[in-house]
Design a protein around this motif. Structure first.
Motif, PDB file in Angstrom:
ATOM      1  N   PRO A 145      53.624 -80.209  31.741  1.00 55.48           N
ATOM      2  CA  PRO A 145      52.796 -80.386  32.941  1.00 55.48           C
ATOM      3  C   PRO A 145      52.748 -79.125  33.800  1.00 55.48           C
ATOM      4  CG  PRO A 145      54.867 -81.601  33.128  1.00 55.48           C
ATOM      5  CD  PRO A 145      54.781 -81.118  31.720  1.00 55.48           C
ATOM      6  N   GLU A 146      53.857 -78.354  33.813  1.00 58.73           N
ATOM      7  CA  GLU A 146      53.899 -77.144  34.626  1.00 58.73           C
ATOM      8  C   GLU A 146      52.900 -76.101  34.113  1.00 58.73           C
ATOM      9  OE1 GLU A 146      57.483 -79.486  35.021  1.00 58.73           O
ATOM     10  OE2 GLU A 146      56.546 -78.548  33.258  1.00 58.73           O
ATOM     11  N   PHE A 147      52.895 -75.916  32.793  1.00 63.95           N
ATOM     12  CA  PHE A 147      51.981 -74.921  32.243  1.00 63.95           C
ATOM     13  C   PHE A 147      50.534 -75.398  32.333  1.00 63.95           C
ATOM     14  CE2 PHE A 147      49.637 -72.674  28.938  1.00 63.95           C
ATOM     15  CZ  PHE A 147      50.021 -71.361  29.202  1.00 63.95           C
ATOM     16  N   SER A 148      50.306 -76.681  32.203  1.00 64.28           N
ATOM     17  CA  SER A 148      48.952 -77.216  32.350  1.00 64.28           C
ATOM     18  C   SER A 148      48.406 -76.907  33.739  1.00 64.28           C
ATOM     19  CB  SER A 148      48.957 -78.722  32.096  1.00 64.28           C
ATOM     20  OG  SER A 148      47.668 -79.261  32.296  1.00 64.28           O
ATOM     21  N   LEU A 149      49.218 -77.122  34.760  1.00 63.36           N
ATOM     22  CA  LEU A 149      48.809 -76.817  36.130  1.00 63.36           C
ATOM     23  C   LEU A 149      48.602 -75.318  36.314  1.00 63.36           C
ATOM     24  CD1 LEU A 149      48.314 -77.601  39.090  1.00 63.36           C
ATOM     25  CD2 LEU A 149      50.797 -77.476  39.443  1.00 63.36           C
ATOM     26  N   LYS A 150      49.535 -74.532  35.797  1.00 64.21           N
ATOM     27  CA  LYS A 150      49.444 -73.081  35.943  1.00 64.21           C
ATOM     28  C   LYS A 150      48.197 -72.538  35.243  1.00 64.21           C
ATOM     29  CE  LYS A 150      53.310 -70.984  35.526  1.00 64.21           C
ATOM     30  NZ  LYS A 150      54.522 -70.348  34.935  1.00 64.21           N
ATOM     31  N   LEU A 151      47.878 -73.087  34.079  1.00 64.79           N
ATOM     32  CA  LEU A 151      46.698 -72.644  33.343  1.00 64.79           C
ATOM     33  C   LEU A 151      45.427 -72.961  34.117  1.00 64.79           C
ATOM     34  CD1 LEU A 151      45.278 -71.547  30.840  1.00 64.79           C
ATOM     35  CD2 LEU A 151      45.532 -73.795  29.774  1.00 64.79           C
ATOM     36  N   ASN A 152      45.331 -74.137  34.678  1.00 64.27           N
ATOM     37  CA  ASN A 152      44.142 -74.510  35.434  1.00 64.27           C
ATOM     38  C   ASN A 152      43.987 -73.634  36.671  1.00 64.27           C
ATOM     39  OD1 ASN A 152      42.247 -76.168  37.170  1.00 64.27           O
ATOM     40  ND2 ASN A 152      42.379 -77.493  35.388  1.00 64.27           N
ATOM     41  N   GLN A 153      45.097 -73.388  37.356  1.00 63.55           N
ATOM     42  CA  GLN A 153      45.036 -72.531  38.541  1.00 63.55           C
ATOM     43  C   GLN A 153      44.611 -71.115  38.186  1.00 63.55           C
ATOM     44  OE1 GLN A 153      49.055 -73.087  39.977  1.00 63.55           O
ATOM     45  NE2 GLN A 153      48.467 -74.749  41.357  1.00 63.55           N
ATOM     46  N   GLU A 154      45.094 -70.612  37.063  1.00 67.00           N
ATOM     47  CA  GLU A 154      44.731 -69.257  36.654  1.00 67.00           C
ATOM     48  C   GLU A 154      43.263 -69.189  36.234  1.00 67.00           C
ATOM     49  OE1 GLU A 154      45.374 -65.237  36.248  1.00 67.00           O
ATOM     50  OE2 GLU A 154      46.658 -66.796  37.117  1.00 67.00           O
ATOM     51  N   ILE A 155      42.750 -70.241  35.615  1.00 60.07           N
ATOM     52  CA  ILE A 155      41.325 -70.286  35.262  1.00 60.07           C
ATOM     53  C   ILE A 155      40.475 -70.225  36.521  1.00 60.07           C
ATOM     54  CG2 ILE A 155      39.505 -71.764  34.324  1.00 60.07           C
ATOM     55  CD1 ILE A 155      41.494 -72.726  32.227  1.00 60.07           C
ATOM     56  N   LEU A 156      40.862 -70.978  37.550  1.00 54.80           N
ATOM     57  CA  LEU A 156      40.121 -70.953  38.813  1.00 54.80           C
ATOM     58  C   LEU A 156      40.205 -69.578  39.465  1.00 54.80           C
ATOM     59  CD1 LEU A 156      41.020 -74.411  40.413  1.00 54.80           C
ATOM     60  CD2 LEU A 156      39.165 -73.820  38.845  1.00 54.80           C
ATOM     61  N   LYS A 157      41.368 -68.964  39.392  1.00 54.64           N
ATOM     62  CA  LYS A 157      41.540 -67.632  39.980  1.00 54.64           C
ATOM     63  C   LYS A 157      40.647 -66.611  39.291  1.00 54.64           C
ATOM     64  CE  LYS A 157      45.050 -64.070  40.759  1.00 54.64           C
ATOM     65  NZ  LYS A 157      46.480 -63.709  40.579  1.00 54.64           N
ATOM     66  N   GLN A 158      40.653 -66.607  37.970  1.00 56.68           N
ATOM     67  CA  GLN A 158      39.826 -65.661  37.222  1.00 56.68           C
ATOM     68  C   GLN A 158      38.333 -65.963  37.417  1.00 56.68           C
ATOM     69  OE1 GLN A 158      40.892 -63.011  35.786  1.00 56.68           O
ATOM     70  NE2 GLN A 158      43.093 -63.439  35.888  1.00 56.68           N
ATOM     71  N   SER A 159      37.983 -67.232  37.528  1.00 56.66           N
ATOM     72  CA  SER A 159      36.583 -67.598  37.758  1.00 56.66           C
ATOM     73  C   SER A 159      36.109 -67.104  39.117  1.00 56.66           C
ATOM     74  CB  SER A 159      36.416 -69.121  37.664  1.00 56.66           C
ATOM     75  OG  SER A 159      36.768 -69.591  36.378  1.00 56.66           O
ATOM     76  N   ASP A 160      36.953 -67.247  40.123  1.00 61.69           N
ATOM     77  CA  ASP A 160      36.603 -66.768  41.458  1.00 61.69           C
ATOM     78  C   ASP A 160      36.429 -65.251  41.453  1.00 61.69           C
ATOM     79  OD1 ASP A 160      36.238 -67.213  44.332  1.00 61.69           O
ATOM     80  OD2 ASP A 160      38.133 -66.142  44.548  1.00 61.69           O
ATOM     81  N   ALA A 161      37.316 -64.543  40.761  1.00 65.53           N
ATOM     82  CA  ALA A 161      37.189 -63.084  40.655  1.00 65.53           C
ATOM     83  C   ALA A 161      35.908 -62.687  39.938  1.00 65.53           C
ATOM     84  CB  ALA A 161      38.406 -62.519  39.925  1.00 65.53           C
ATOM     85  N   PHE A 162      35.549 -63.445  38.912  1.00 67.82           N
ATOM     86  CA  PHE A 162      34.327 -63.159  38.157  1.00 67.82           C
ATOM     87  C   PHE A 162      33.086 -63.361  39.031  1.00 67.82           C
ATOM     88  CE2 PHE A 162      30.836 -65.018  35.617  1.00 67.82           C
ATOM     89  CZ  PHE A 162      30.531 -63.920  34.842  1.00 67.82           C
ATOM     90  N   ILE A 163      33.044 -64.477  39.767  1.00 67.84           N
ATOM     91  CA  ILE A 163      31.901 -64.747  40.641  1.00 67.84           C
ATOM     92  C   ILE A 163      31.775 -63.660  41.704  1.00 67.84           C
ATOM     93  CG2 ILE A 163      31.021 -66.312  42.412  1.00 67.84           C
ATOM     94  CD1 ILE A 163      30.533 -67.288  39.599  1.00 67.84           C
ATOM     95  N   ASN A 164      32.903 -63.280  42.309  1.00 69.88           N
ATOM     96  CA  ASN A 164      32.857 -62.227  43.328  1.00 69.88           C
ATOM     97  C   ASN A 164      32.398 -60.902  42.741  1.00 69.88           C
ATOM     98  OD1 ASN A 164      33.777 -63.970  45.319  1.00 69.88           O
ATOM     99  ND2 ASN A 164      35.926 -63.477  44.959  1.00 69.88           N
ATOM    100  N   GLN A 165      32.883 -60.579  41.564  1.00 69.53           N
ATOM    101  CA  GLN A 165      32.524 -59.308  40.924  1.00 69.53           C
ATOM    102  C   GLN A 165      31.034 -59.253  40.611  1.00 69.53           C
ATOM    103  OE1 GLN A 165      34.528 -58.614  37.215  1.00 69.53           O
ATOM    104  NE2 GLN A 165      33.406 -56.736  36.790  1.00 69.53           N
ATOM    105  N   VAL A 166      30.510 -60.335  40.038  1.00 71.74           N
ATOM    106  CA  VAL A 166      29.097 -60.342  39.662  1.00 71.74           C
ATOM    107  C   VAL A 166      28.201 -60.284  40.889  1.00 71.74           C
ATOM    108  CG1 VAL A 166      27.268 -61.731  38.610  1.00 71.74           C
ATOM    109  CG2 VAL A 166      29.478 -61.540  37.485  1.00 71.74           C
TER     110      VAL A 166
END
Length: 365
Positions: A145-166
């Motif tokens: 469960p810990e890695f599942s949460l961490k993975l989802n949070q990291e996906i959101l973080k990278q997605s936010d960075a991608f949207i800002n960059q574009v």
């Protein structure tokens, strides 16, 4: 329901139904590792938008209309892309995490290639698009469960960075182009004004047009005086001889005035020398360049301000509607569902096999 089967059929039933189901149940109970799911609901929206037409739903909630389908689809493709997998692998070591368990069917191979890692990642991570609200639901599985949460949070973080960059890249590109045009217009207007100053200094003249007008007024005045003197000359000749002192003096005045008129007229036009009319033409051309450069400067300044406003309007941000949470229990594999479904499916296949066998046997008989 009572199954009445002969011995050969029992053997076939055991081999075709019970043994496969037993192997599946054995795998589920002994080898299958529990997988935990974490999910989040996200939305891409513009930072600023003046064209708000809706007063309800998400438009009212955020002050802007919902994100476009294009934005949502781009983000969905990015989350499933190899670039995202590469960044997640750098920060979370996906390869190690997905291959760390001893699950013969669902674990990632320790020597998997990048392509196999991307394919496995897309089995573990699913992104669903709501066609009505344009919101994206990001669901991912992991063996803890810990890695599942961490993975989802990291996906959101990278997605936010991608949207800002574009969005920043597009806005910056437009603004850079507008600034370049403004800089060129500023240089042109400065150069045009400098050309006017240089011309004035070299020719020691402020405005040839004004000087030409003043000279024209002077010549007109001299010509009026000349006409008056000639009138006086005709009057004197009516009662005096041409050799009379008064007539001779008046003729000298007329000649002097004619020479002055010719001299002043030569300042305006001359076929051999650079005179005032040419100065006027050249100065008018320089002033036209200044006027044109000024107009272009105003246009480029307005374009720059518009580009800045457009850049602000086109900035986008990732909004997390529902934050990912730590899973309390494993969602997968659904052992009872898989076992029951497998048993029913194998029974159906076995029944179809019996039916086909009986039809073939009847045809043979």
């Amino acid at each position: 329901m009572q199954i009445n089967l002969k011995k050969p059929l029992w053997i076939a039933y055991i081999c075709c139904v019970l043994i496969p189901v037993f192997l599946i149940v054995l795998y589920l109970l002994v080898f299958a590792k529990e997988r935990y799911e974490s999910s989040a609901l996200i939305l891409v929206k513009q930072v600023a938008d003046t064209q708000v037409t809706e007063a309800s739903g998400l438009g009212a909630l955020f002050g802007v209309p919902s994100t476009s389908r294009e934005d949502s689809q781009i983000l969905r493709e990015y989350i499933a892309s190899r670039d995202m997998v590469g960044k997640l692998n750098q920060t979370l070591n996906l390869r190690k995490e997905f291959s760390s368990v001893n699950d013969p069917l669902f674990a990632l191979s320790s020597d998997a290639t990048v392509e196999e890692l991307v394919e496995y990642y897309n089995k573990m991570v699913k992104v669903e698009l709501d066609d009505q609200s344009m919101m994206l639901k990001v669901r991912n599985q992991a063996f803890s469960p810990e890695f599942s949460l961490k993975l989802n949070q990291e996906i959101l973080k990278q997605s936010d960075a991608f949207i800002n960059q574009v969005s920043n890249s597009i806005a910056q590109e437009q603004q850079t182009y507008a600034e370049k045009q403004f800089k060129e217009a500023s240089e042109k207007i400065d150069q045009a004004r400098q050309n006017v100053l240089v011309y004035q200094n070299e020719n020691e003249i402020f405005d040839p047009e004004l000087q030409a007008k003043a000279l024209g007024v002077l010549i007109a005045s001299l010509q009026a005086n000349l006409a008056e003197l000639k009138t006086q000359e005709r009057t004197l000749l009516s009662y005096l001889t041409p050799e009379a002192p008064q007539v001779i003096a008046l003729k000298d005045q007329i000649k002097s005035l004619e020479e002055q008129i010719k001299k002043e007229s030569d300042k305006l036009t001359s076929p051999t020398n650079k005179k005032l009319n040419q100065n006027v033409a050249e100065f008018e051309a320089l002033k036209a360049q200044v006027i044109f450069a000024t107009d272009m400067y105003k246009i480029s300044l307005a374009s720059l301000e518009k580009a800045r406003l457009e850049a602000t309007r086109k900035l986008k941000k990732l909004i997390v509607i529902t934050q990912p949470l730590l899973a309390q229990e494993a969602m997968y594999p659904r052992k009872v569902y898989i076992a029951v479904t497998s048993f029913v499916l194998f029974n159906i296949l076995f029944g179809i096999g019996l039916l086909i066998h009986s039809i073939v046997r009847e045809h043979r008989e």
